[in-house]
Design a protein around this motif. Structure first.
Motif, PDB file in Angstrom:
ATOM      1  N   GLY A 255     -10.664  -5.942  15.924  1.00 36.07           N
ATOM      2  CA  GLY A 255     -10.063  -5.668  17.221  1.00 36.07           C
ATOM      3  C   GLY A 255      -8.689  -5.055  17.137  1.00 36.07           C
ATOM      4  O   GLY A 255      -8.181  -4.532  18.134  1.00 36.07           O
ATOM      5  N   GLU A 256      -8.048  -5.080  15.976  1.00 31.36           N
ATOM      6  CA  GLU A 256      -6.737  -4.474  15.826  1.00 31.36           C
ATOM      7  C   GLU A 256      -6.860  -2.969  15.635  1.00 31.36           C
ATOM      8  O   GLU A 256      -7.886  -2.463  15.175  1.00 31.36           O
ATOM      9  CB  GLU A 256      -5.989  -5.080  14.638  1.00 31.36           C
ATOM     10  N   LEU A 257      -5.792  -2.252  15.957  1.00 34.61           N
ATOM     11  CA  LEU A 257      -5.754  -0.805  15.780  1.00 34.61           C
ATOM     12  C   LEU A 257      -5.134  -0.492  14.424  1.00 34.61           C
ATOM     13  O   LEU A 257      -4.002  -0.910  14.121  1.00 34.61           O
ATOM     14  CB  LEU A 257      -4.942  -0.150  16.900  1.00 34.61           C
ATOM     15  N   PHE A 258      -5.883   0.224  13.614  1.00 33.28           N
ATOM     16  CA  PHE A 258      -5.376   0.639  12.307  1.00 33.28           C
ATOM     17  C   PHE A 258      -4.856   2.068  12.403  1.00 33.28           C
ATOM     18  O   PHE A 258      -5.507   2.939  12.968  1.00 33.28           O
ATOM     19  CB  PHE A 258      -6.491   0.566  11.259  1.00 33.28           C
ATOM     20  N   ARG A 259      -3.665   2.285  11.816  1.00 32.85           N
ATOM     21  CA  ARG A 259      -3.086   3.628  11.769  1.00 32.85           C
ATOM     22  C   ARG A 259      -2.950   4.055  10.318  1.00 32.85           C
ATOM     23  O   ARG A 259      -2.256   3.406   9.535  1.00 32.85           O
ATOM     24  CB  ARG A 259      -1.727   3.658  12.466  1.00 32.85           C
ATOM     25  N   ALA A 260      -3.605   5.153   9.980  1.00 28.41           N
ATOM     26  CA  ALA A 260      -3.614   5.614   8.590  1.00 28.41           C
ATOM     27  C   ALA A 260      -2.221   5.984   8.110  1.00 28.41           C
ATOM     28  O   ALA A 260      -1.900   5.823   6.920  1.00 28.41           O
ATOM     29  CB  ALA A 260      -4.557   6.811   8.452  1.00 28.41           C
ATOM     30  N   GLU A 261      -1.354   6.460   9.002  1.00 26.67           N
ATOM     31  CA  GLU A 261      -0.017   6.882   8.577  1.00 26.67           C
ATOM     32  C   GLU A 261       0.879   5.702   8.215  1.00 26.67           C
ATOM     33  O   GLU A 261       1.955   5.887   7.628  1.00 26.67           O
ATOM     34  CB  GLU A 261       0.657   7.716   9.675  1.00 26.67           C
ATOM     35  N   HIS A 262       0.473   4.480   8.532  1.00 34.37           N
ATOM     36  CA  HIS A 262       1.285   3.305   8.191  1.00 34.37           C
ATOM     37  C   HIS A 262       1.084   2.847   6.746  1.00 34.37           C
ATOM     38  O   HIS A 262       1.846   2.021   6.259  1.00 34.37           O
ATOM     39  CB  HIS A 262       0.962   2.153   9.142  1.00 34.37           C
ATOM     40  N   VAL A 263       0.074   3.360   6.063  1.00 34.88           N
ATOM     41  CA  VAL A 263      -0.140   2.996   4.661  1.00 34.88           C
ATOM     42  C   VAL A 263       0.939   3.668   3.813  1.00 34.88           C
ATOM     43  O   VAL A 263       1.097   4.899   3.855  1.00 34.88           O
ATOM     44  CB  VAL A 263      -1.540   3.415   4.188  1.00 34.88           C
ATOM     45  N   ASP A 264       1.672   2.882   3.043  1.00 32.64           N
ATOM     46  CA  ASP A 264       2.796   3.374   2.245  1.00 32.64           C
ATOM     47  C   ASP A 264       2.466   3.258   0.762  1.00 32.64           C
ATOM     48  O   ASP A 264       2.523   2.168   0.190  1.00 32.64           O
ATOM     49  CB  ASP A 264       4.059   2.554   2.570  1.00 32.64           C
ATOM     50  N   PRO A 265       2.128   4.381   0.105  1.00 35.79           N
ATOM     51  CA  PRO A 265       1.736   4.313  -1.310  1.00 35.79           C
ATOM     52  C   PRO A 265       2.884   4.513  -2.284  1.00 35.79           C
ATOM     53  O   PRO A 265       2.653   4.692  -3.477  1.00 35.79           O
ATOM     54  CB  PRO A 265       0.739   5.473  -1.417  1.00 35.79           C
ATOM     55  N   ARG A 266       4.129   4.482  -1.827  1.00 30.43           N
ATOM     56  CA  ARG A 266       5.248   4.842  -2.706  1.00 30.43           C
ATOM     57  C   ARG A 266       5.451   3.853  -3.838  1.00 30.43           C
ATOM     58  O   ARG A 266       5.812   4.242  -4.950  1.00 30.43           O
ATOM     59  CB  ARG A 266       6.534   4.968  -1.878  1.00 30.43           C
ATOM     60  N   THR A 267       5.240   2.572  -3.589  1.00 30.03           N
ATOM     61  CA  THR A 267       5.382   1.561  -4.635  1.00 30.03           C
ATOM     62  C   THR A 267       4.173   0.626  -4.598  1.00 30.03           C
ATOM     63  O   THR A 267       3.519   0.498  -3.547  1.00 30.03           O
ATOM     64  CB  THR A 267       6.664   0.735  -4.445  1.00 30.03           C
ATOM     65  N   PRO A 268       3.849  -0.029  -5.715  1.00 31.02           N
ATOM     66  CA  PRO A 268       2.732  -0.978  -5.685  1.00 31.02           C
ATOM     67  C   PRO A 268       2.910  -2.073  -4.646  1.00 31.02           C
ATOM     68  O   PRO A 268       1.936  -2.481  -3.999  1.00 31.02           O
ATOM     69  CB  PRO A 268       2.722  -1.539  -7.109  1.00 31.02           C
ATOM     70  N   ALA A 269       4.142  -2.540  -4.468  1.00 29.58           N
ATOM     71  CA  ALA A 269       4.375  -3.613  -3.496  1.00 29.58           C
ATOM     72  C   ALA A 269       4.137  -3.127  -2.071  1.00 29.58           C
ATOM     73  O   ALA A 269       3.519  -3.822  -1.256  1.00 29.58           O
ATOM     74  CB  ALA A 269       5.797  -4.153  -3.645  1.00 29.58           C
TER      75      ALA A 269
END
Length: 466
Positions: A255-269
């Protein structure tokens, strides 16, 4: 004003020296009596010691024989454990989360739940989650329809090309015949020119048909590429398990809205905290270790590596003999050095080393900071003493040896050390019996009684010797 009679004042003055002299002689007499009493007591105690000497009771101890055998040299390194197979999974398209899979108990997946990867012949593993896919399904259907239309157009163009090619061949044949008739003066020039025009027109029509076939072929390939892209987009609107593993992090809910631009791949954490799902495989773990450069020169791939839960305590037992009497080293995992980097870290002056371990259970957690021992050398025959016999005065080591029923203190020089024994470079000879239990109660010359029971340390030495 009353004044004292001169005779009374003179009498008092004459009495003061007498009182002082009396007090002095009394004090001197009492001190002399005390001194005589102390001297008499000391003489009495000395006579008693000489008359009835006290023999201390022997101390019951256990001993182990110093024997030659194999010993290893170890280097200690510290680092972080990571699952060798770890994957952060995300949707490539934004949308509402409409599906989250259930576990074996029928409850929605949660962190720690096991998932199933693809089996032989399967393209995907278990479906774990999906966002709203209606737009992607429509795009895929449109792309498929475009492929069907492109195939039909290409087939029609190929039919026209076949007709044009046939007409061009026929026109070329008629032209050759007309030229032969013209040479024999059986055909007029104007008829020959008409035949040449027909041949040229037929060739042009054939070229046009070939261009049409090429165009429709390119259009069909574009339609197929669009269909594949639509299929990939539809596929990526769902998350599948890439291998058998465990959900390590779950950051979405139905039911939540997922936004692909919120994924941050810059660091493993940051990737771990922003990806919808992270899956790890528990079977194999990799340690990334930072080793000082002066020790890294002894390291090489395939060397034996050991992790004991609480490795620093193992280090203390090895050096100081603490806890060695119990022989309890905890849970130990053995692996191998996988790689040694040729680069030196410019700030810490360390070398990165990676070691890999297989574990039947999840003993080493992903992200755990652990100590790792790496075996960099091995002697087949060295004189060894169990850690349970070692005592230290500062940095100097010593042991107690049983000699004719008494404890004899021996200073020793140590070499290599492993988890149970230390190498003796000097101070002991093979066969000497060192005290392993009760050693802290001993002094030079203390009477001892060696118990017949064999200690755990002695057992381990005899096992290594064989």
């Amino acid at each position: 004003m009353n004044s004292e009679h001169p005779s009374n004042a003179l009498a008092k003055a004459s009495q003061r020296p007498l009182h002082r002299r009396f007090a002095f002689w009394v004090g001197l007499f009492i001190g002399a009596l005390g001194l005589l009493a102390v001297l008499h007591r000391l003489e009495e105690l000395d006579n008693r010691r000489q008359a009835s000497p006290v023999t201390p009771a022997p101390v019951v101890v256990e001993a182990a024989a110093v024997t030659p055998g194999p010993i290893s040299r170890w280097i200690l390194a510290e680092g972080t454990a990571r699952a060798l197979r770890r994957r952060s999974l995300a949707f490539t398209q934004s949308g509402e989360v409409v599906f989250i899979a259930k576990d074996r108990a029928g409850k929605p997946l949660k962190e720690g739940a096991r998932v199933r990867g693809p089996r032989p012949g399967e393209r995907h593993g278990q479906l774990l989650a999906s966002v709203d896919r209606r737009d992607h399904i429509n795009n895929l259907e449109q792309a498929r329809a475009a492929v069907v239309a492109g195939r039909k157009q290409l087939a029609d163009a190929e039919v026209e090309l076949a007709k044009a090619s046939s007409a061009a061949r026929l026109a070329a044949t008629n032209l050759r015949r007309s030229e032969a008739l013209y040479q024999n003066r059986a055909l007029s020039l104007s008829a020959l020119e008409r035949q040449r025009l027909e041949s040229t027109t037929a060739k042009a029509s054939e070229r046009q048909a070939r261009l049409a076939v090429a165009g429709y072929g390119a259009k069909l390939r574009a339609a197929k590429a669009a269909r594949r892209a639509a299929a990939v987009a539809l596929e990526r609107s769902s998350i599948f398990a890439p291998f058998d593993g465990v959900i390590a992090r779950l950051n979405i809910r139905k039911g939540e809205l997922f936004r692909a631009e919120h994924v941050d791949p810059r660091t493993p954490a940051s990737l771990l905290s922003t990806s919808p799902l992270t899956i790890i495989a528990l079977g194999e773990v990799e340690l990334t270790l930072e080793v000082p450069f002066y020790e890294a020169q002894h390291l090489a791939p395939e060397q034996r590596a050991v992790v004991a839960l609480g490795g620093s305590e193992w280090h203390l037992r090895r050096r100081h003999g603490r806890g060695a009497e119990s022989g309890d080293l905890g849970v130990v995992l053995e692996g191998k050095v996988y790689s040694v980097s040729p680069l030196l870290e410019p700030t810490a002056r360390t070398v990165r080393v990676k070691a890999r371990f297989r574990q039947p259970r999840a003993l080493l957690k992903d992200g755990m900071f652990v100590s790792c021992w790496i075996e960099v050398g091995r002697k087949k025959k060295a004189l060894r003493v169990p850690h349970g016999a070692l005592l230290f005065a500062g940095d100097r080591a010593h042991v107690f040896v049983e000699v004719e029923g008494r404890a004899q203190r021996r200073g020793i020089t140590l070499g290599w050390a492993d988890e149970r024994v230390s190498e003796v470079l000097s101070g002991l000879e093979a066969g000497a019996r060192v005290i392993t239990r009760g050693r802290r109660l001993l002094r030079q010359g203390t009477p001892i009684v060696v118990r017949d029971a064999t200690t755990a340390a002695a057992k381990s030495i005899e096992k290594d010797a064989h």
